[in-house]
Design a protein around this motif. Structure first.
Motif, PDB file in Angstrom:
ATOM      1  N   ASP A 189       0.609  -1.159  -0.329  1.00 42.54           N
ATOM      2  CA  ASP A 189       0.106   0.077  -0.289  1.00 42.54           C
ATOM      3  C   ASP A 189       1.004   1.470   0.230  1.00 42.54           C
ATOM      4  O   ASP A 189      -0.205   2.604  -0.942  1.00 42.54           O
ATOM      5  CB  ASP A 189      -1.001   0.007   1.460  1.00 42.54           C
ATOM      6  CG  ASP A 189      -1.999  -1.447   0.839  1.00 42.54           C
ATOM      7  OD1 ASP A 189      -2.083  -1.753   0.099  1.00 42.54           O
ATOM      8  OD2 ASP A 189      -2.589  -1.159   1.900  1.00 42.54           O
ATOM      9  N   THR A 213       1.003   3.851  -3.006  1.00 43.63           N
ATOM     10  CA  THR A 213       0.865   6.060  -2.907  1.00 43.63           C
ATOM     11  C   THR A 213       2.388   6.225  -2.763  1.00 43.63           C
ATOM     12  O   THR A 213       1.776   7.054  -3.357  1.00 43.63           O
ATOM     13  CB  THR A 213       1.074   5.471  -1.330  1.00 43.63           C
ATOM     14  OG1 THR A 213       0.004   4.665  -0.513  1.00 43.63           O
ATOM     15  CG2 THR A 213      -0.079   7.071  -1.153  1.00 43.63           C
ATOM     16  N   ASP A 231       1.713   7.086  -6.981  1.00 43.72           N
ATOM     17  CA  ASP A 231       0.216   7.096  -7.333  1.00 43.72           C
ATOM     18  C   ASP A 231      -0.925   6.393  -7.931  1.00 43.72           C
ATOM     19  O   ASP A 231      -1.460   7.063  -8.315  1.00 43.72           O
ATOM     20  CB  ASP A 231       0.700   8.576  -8.908  1.00 43.72           C
ATOM     21  CG  ASP A 231       0.735  10.073  -7.763  1.00 43.72           C
ATOM     22  OD1 ASP A 231       0.197   9.909  -6.633  1.00 43.72           O
ATOM     23  OD2 ASP A 231       1.277  11.329  -8.005  1.00 43.72           O
TER      24      ASP A 231
END
Lengths: 309, 198, 286, 328
Positions: free
Chosen positions: A129, A133, A136
């Motif tokens: 995760d 992030t 993007d």
């Protein structure tokens, strides 16, 4: 960090009758990669670029014989060590979405990379995760299947698989074929970033412009060997040493756009002397006698006995 | 003059338009670039101009006549992947001679080795096969050539080699050329500013 | 781009002498099958008449397949039966191949509703168990040798038709056919130069691989008694007869003719594989 | 696509299919040289006068034009009236129901066994392609694929029932025992060899397909990448191979119902097992047209259901069909 010297890869094939055919696809290849640098490997198709990646990862087919030495962190890369290192210390960034399992969600596949690196499932999920992030990728991307990704997203997922590992060496094999220029630039920037974190990156490509855009050094492949390893500045600065590299540079559309005639020799019958001899304008008798050794000239490596001039 | 006027195209009555209201023309001896990212109907436009597809609306004319449906088509198209445009069961010399017997001069310039003639397509690399695919349309009857990402998968040297031969041919035979590519510097080199964004 | 060397390395290449072995394989299969087909004419009726003192003998040097309950030589009977079965199978398979090729070509080239109808007929055929369909047709046309031939001929064309249709469609929609058209080649020229080289190998291999199915189904129909008349020594009938003598321990009556049938079927399978390898440019070279 | 439209579509296709089968069967039997009256009366034909024959023909509507007869016949079919079996002297529906129940257990065991074993052997052979294990499995599968079903059944019967005497030589129950008195053990004992025979025959096809598919999968780019990530051979098979294998395997498994049904006809013949397959042979041999037509219909329904189940399994396994389908 990675030092390859005199690497040769030969395939044995059986032809008609009992005649054994030797295909030498990599000959006397040298390459070094330092932490924090991007080394581009540039060459025409059939020059042995992808096989180099497979050789470093130890995933060549069974009928390939490898000679020469490969050292990683100062220790020899044996098949056993290759197996232990691949996916953990040495990671591959493949060229297209076709390298992801079409029937598994992207999230699970990226998470699996973390688990193969010894993380527990929840830890791998958290790392995934965070990685998504960083690049993007929307949180929903985890639940997507490869076929649902756009070209740009696919690229970022493929880079993510490498970031999930703590690999010191990343090998990107043709990461930008036929992509939109913006996506190409984005992907190359990601590779640059990874090098800035202290990893070594090998960028394998046929696109010399992409290579010059991002690399520190460029290794030029011809017929399975490195004819020259030059700094990026040497290209625009007119400091190239090997006639083939110079020809390659001149053949770019933004430069003279002039090609050298002729073809790469076929791996079935390589000449005894310099592999570039039959296309070279500097060729002399000495070139046809023996393969030129690798020399360090003007801060770069070159295999040409006339490189000093 | 090769003209495409008010071209519209879609692959099925309920599918979205791939080409919307395009008008363009190529004069003999002219080199025009067509630049766009993938998925913008470049390839479809190329196929329309070469007569591979029929426009849903609008028409293609060559010197004010519709493209001939029989005989050698003066507008030829070269694809990105040569593997698909050659019959895998033919030998190279048969492939080269299908439309016209290529001049030895061009074969030599393209670096097509006589030893390839008896081989099958799967025994050549992509770059080698693409040169074969190009050699067979270097025919005086080809008056316009649509090159659809013709050299995108090739290295810089092979790319320059191919374009040099194609440009020479175009100059000698006053052939019109449309280059579809996403490579800015290539289009800059080939088209002297005549680049249409798609 | 992957280096072509890397992908062009099928494991088979490692075996030496592939092309020569392929030739030998084909020759051997054809010889074996020819010997079986021609054997009744060579042997005549020797061994077919009852020799009562030699009843129920297990396989020996004199009678490789043993003898039956009235002393007939099982090898001669099996060869006669197999020859008959092969000939019936060949005839039926050839008829089937003709139907399959015709319909496959029609569907692939004409397209539109012709294609839709033919595809649908093929689907209907596929939705009935093969053997049930065989029994139905053989029964409806009145059984006997004709019944078997018609039943086998009309039930085996579907897969070949599918293959030919797919191949035709694929070649027809290929870039090189479109290009050939743009080169000014006539449809007839394209058909003979582009289509035929693709269809012929498929057809040949398809035809050869049809034989084993046809022969097996011919034997199956005869075995359950719907095919040939019980007086004709077909291989299925010989095997059906053996059922009555199994519990008495005369195993060779059932085993040996079956081995012959199995070998014949395998010979066709092998022949098909070898012909396929020979006709494919990717394997025929090295 | 919603479940409702899917169901309606499938039912429509089934209706169309059955109609086609009906027309096909009717036309085939109308033009056949078999005289239905003669077939009905059988051996008593000589004792029947031409007038009586005429009466029977009229009662069956045989003097009517073809199209009217077809309409009549189809009307009866639609009401679920398949006619009366002449061999068993029972309504055809009942004969099929009881017979199929007997066959079903055999078919189910064979289907599961061949599916599981075929998949297992196929994966083993594919993973170890080129090894001795692979060669042995391939030899076994290729030999079985070209063996006549009834001959394999014969061989097993000779070995296990005649020589070793571990399995019964015929039928679904010991001779002379009333159906109500048959124990479960006896029942299974009689079921064993026919089921195993059927499954052995089914294995070959599934093994060879699974092996080839696994080899294709193992040569794919995503497996190369998985190896580069440090995945082992068995890890690759577990995480990627199996997932990409199961769809073609399922399709094949459901499609094999057709072969299995055909195989049961031959196997039941050899083992004298009183199932639907044996009834098929009896119907054909003794010209029981209503029963034969009934079985043809039933088998079409059976195969169609199998294929529909495979269609249903597709979107569950493959997201490209599930998600791609709902988007377009």
């Amino acid at each position: 960090m990675l030092t390859i010297s005199n690497l040769s890869v030969t395939f044995t094939q059986y032809d008609q009758g009992l005649r054994r055919k030797q295909l030498t696809v990599i000959t006397d290849l040298d390459l070094t990669v330092q932490p924090g640098e991007v080394v581009a490997v540039v060459g025409a198709s059939g020059s042995g670029k992808s096989l180099l990646a497979h050789a470093i990862l130890g995933i060549l087919p069974d009928n390939a014989q490898v000679s020469g030495t490969m050292e990683f962190h100062g220790e020899r890369l044996t098949p056993k060590r290759c197996k232990a290192l691949r996916g953990k210390d040495i990671a591959l960034i493949p060229q297209s979405i076709g390298y992801l399992d079409p029937l598994m969600t992207v999230g699970r596949q990226v998470q699996r990379v973390g688990q193969l690196n010894g993380l527990s499932a929840p830890a791998a999920r958290r790392l995934r995760d965070r990685t998504f992030t960083r690049y993007d990728l929307p949180p929903t991307a985890s639940r997507h299947y490869p076929f649902q990704l756009s070209g740009g997203m696919a690229r970022r997922v493929l880079v993510s698989t490498a970031v999930m590992t703590q690999a010191h060496l990343l090998i990107a094999d043709e990461p930008t074929p036929g992509l939109h220029p913006d996506v190409v630039t984005e992907t190359l920037n990601h590779l640059r970033e990874l090098a800035q974190e202290g990893r070594g990156v090998i960028l394998i490509t046929h696109d010399i412009e992409a290579a010059l855009q991002v690399a520190d050094r460029v290794a030029v492949f011809y017929a399975g060997t490195t004819v020259e390893i030059a700094d990026v500045q040497d290209f625009a600065g007119g400091n190239l040493r090997h006639p083939y590299t110079q020809a390659l540079w001149r053949s770019l559309p933004q430069n003279d756009f002039v090609p050298v005639p002729g073809n790469q020799p076929s791996p079935e019958n390589l000449p005894r002397g310099c592999l570039y001899g039959d296309r070279c304008s500097w060729v002399t008798e000495a070139c046809r006698e023996a393969r030129p050794p690798s020399q360090f000239i003007r801060q770069g490596w070159v295999r040409c006995i006339h490189a000093e001039r | 003059m090769l003209n495409g006027e008010g071209l519209w195209f879609r692959y099925g009555a309920k599918l979205p338009w791939v080409v919307r209201d395009r008008t363009l023309s190529i004069a003999p001896g002219e080199v025009i670039g067509l630049m766009a990212p993938s998925g913008h109907g470049k390839t479809t436009l190329g196929k329309l101009l070469a007569g591979y597809l029929t426009p849903t609306q609008g028409q293609i004319t060559l010197d004010d006549q519709l493209l001939p449906s029989q005989g050698y088509c003066p507008v030829q198209l070269v694809f990105q992947n040569p593997e698909l445009s050659v019959n895998p069961r033919w030998r190279i010399d048969q492939i080269l001679r299908e439309g016209y017997v290529p001049r030895p001069h061009y074969l030599k310039a393209l670096g097509i080795h006589p030893g390839w003639m008896t081989r099958y397509p799967h025994e050549l690399s992509g770059g080698e096969l693409q040169r074969v695919a190009i050699a067979r349309i270097l025919n005086p009857n080809t008056r316009y050539l649509i090159a659809d990402e013709m050299t995108a998968m090739l290295d810089a040297n092979t790319q320059a080699l191919i374009w040099q031969v194609v440009l020479d041919f175009a100059r000698d035979h006053n052939m019109g050329l449309m280059v579809i590519s996403h490579d800015k510097s290539l289009l800059g080199q080939l088209c002297q500013g005549q680049v249409i964004p798609c | 781009m992957t280096t072509p060397v890397f992908v062009a390395l099928p494991i088979q290449r490692l075996h030496s002498n592939r092309r020569q072995r392929t030739f030998w394989g084909i020759t051997l299969c054809v010889l074996f099958l020819l010997v079986i087909i021609l054997s009744p004419w060579v042997m005549g009726d020797a061994g077919l008449s009852p020799v009562l003192p030699q009843r129920n003998q297990p396989p020996s040097l004199a009678h490789a397949f043993g003898t039956d309950w009235i002393g007939r030589d099982m090898l001669s009977r099996s060869l006669h039966g197999m020859s008959l079965s092969l000939r019936i199978g060949l005839l039926a398979a050839t008829m089937s191949a003709l139907i399959g090729t015709g319909l496959g070509l029609a569907a692939g080239t004409l397209g539109g509703w012709v294609d839709a109808v033919i595809t649908w007929i093929i689907d209907v055929f596929f939705s009935l168990p093969h053997l049930v369909l065989l029994i139905l047709i053989a029964f409806a046309v009145g059984g006997g040798t004709t019944g078997v031939i018609i039943a086998v001929a009309f039930t085996h064309w579907t897969s070949l038709a599918r293959v030919i249709r797919a191949e035709t469609l694929q070649v027809n929609s290929s870039d090189y056919v479109k290009l050939s058209h743009r080169f000014g080649r006539s449809p007839l020229w394209i058909a003979s130069h582009h289509m035929v080289p693709h269809i012929i190998p498929q057809l040949l291999v398809g035809l050869i691989l049809l034989f084993p199915h046809a022969i097996l189904h011919e034997a199956a129909l005869s075995f359950i008694g719907i095919g040939l008349s019980p007086h004709i020594p077909a291989i299925g009938i010989i095997l059906a007869e053996s059922m009555r003598h199994l519990s008495t321990g005369y195993w060779w009556l059932g085993v040996m003719p079956g081995v012959l049938l199995l070998l014949s079927v395998k010979a066709f399978d092998w022949l098909g594989e070898n012909v396929r390898a020979l006709l494919d440019p990717k394997t025929s070279q090295g | 696509m919603s479940i409702l439209t899917f169901t309606i579509q499938k039912l429509l296709r089934l209706g169309l299919l059955l109609l086609a089968v009906a027309i096909f069967t009717f036309v085939l039997l109308s033009f056949s040289p078999i005289d239905p009256v003669r077939a009905y009366i059988g051996a008593d034909m000589l004792q029947i006068s031409p007038e009586q024959r005429q009466l029977i023909a009229e009662r069956w509507g045989l003097d009517q034009p073809l199209i009217l007869r077809f309409g009549d016949w189809l009307g009866q079919l639609l009401q679920g009236n398949l006619g009366t079996s002449m061999v068993y002297n029972q309504p055809v529906g009942e004969v099929i129901a009881t017979r199929f129940w007997v066959s079903l257990q055999m078919l189910a065991i064979a289907w599961l066994l061949s599916g599981i074993l075929g998949l297992g052997l196929g994966i083993l052979a594919g993973a170890l392609a080129g090894s001795w294990t692979d060669r042995i499995i391939r030899l076994y599968a290729y030999t079985l694929a070209s063996s006549p079903t009834f001959w394999v059944a014969l061989l097993l019967l000779i070995t296990f029932s005649v020589s070793l005497k571990v399995t019964p030589i015929c039928c679904a129950a010991p001779p002379g025992v009333l159906a109500a008195d048959v124990t479960i053990w006896q029942h299974l004992h009689h079921l064993l060899l026919p089921s195993i025979t059927l499954s052995i025959i089914g294995i070959a096809n599934i093994t060879l397909h699974t092996r080839q598919k696994l080899i294709d999968v193992l040569h794919s780019d995503y497996i190369l990448f998985a190896h580069a990530q440090g995945e082992s051979l068995w890890g690759v098979i577990r995480y990627h191979g199996f997932r990409n294998l199961i769809l073609p395997a399922l399709t094949l498994q459901f499609a094999s119902l057709s072969e299995l049904f055909g195989g049961s006809v031959l196997v039941e013949q050899v083992f004298a097992y009183p199932g639907l397959g044996e009834a098929t042979v009896q119907a054909a041999l003794r010209s029981d047209i209503p029963l034969l037509v009934g079985i043809v219909f039933f088998s079409a329904l059976f195969v169609y259901s199998g294929n529909t189940l495979a269609d249903l399994a597709y979107p569950i396994v493959d997201p490209r069909i599930r998600i791609g389908g709902s988007q377009s």
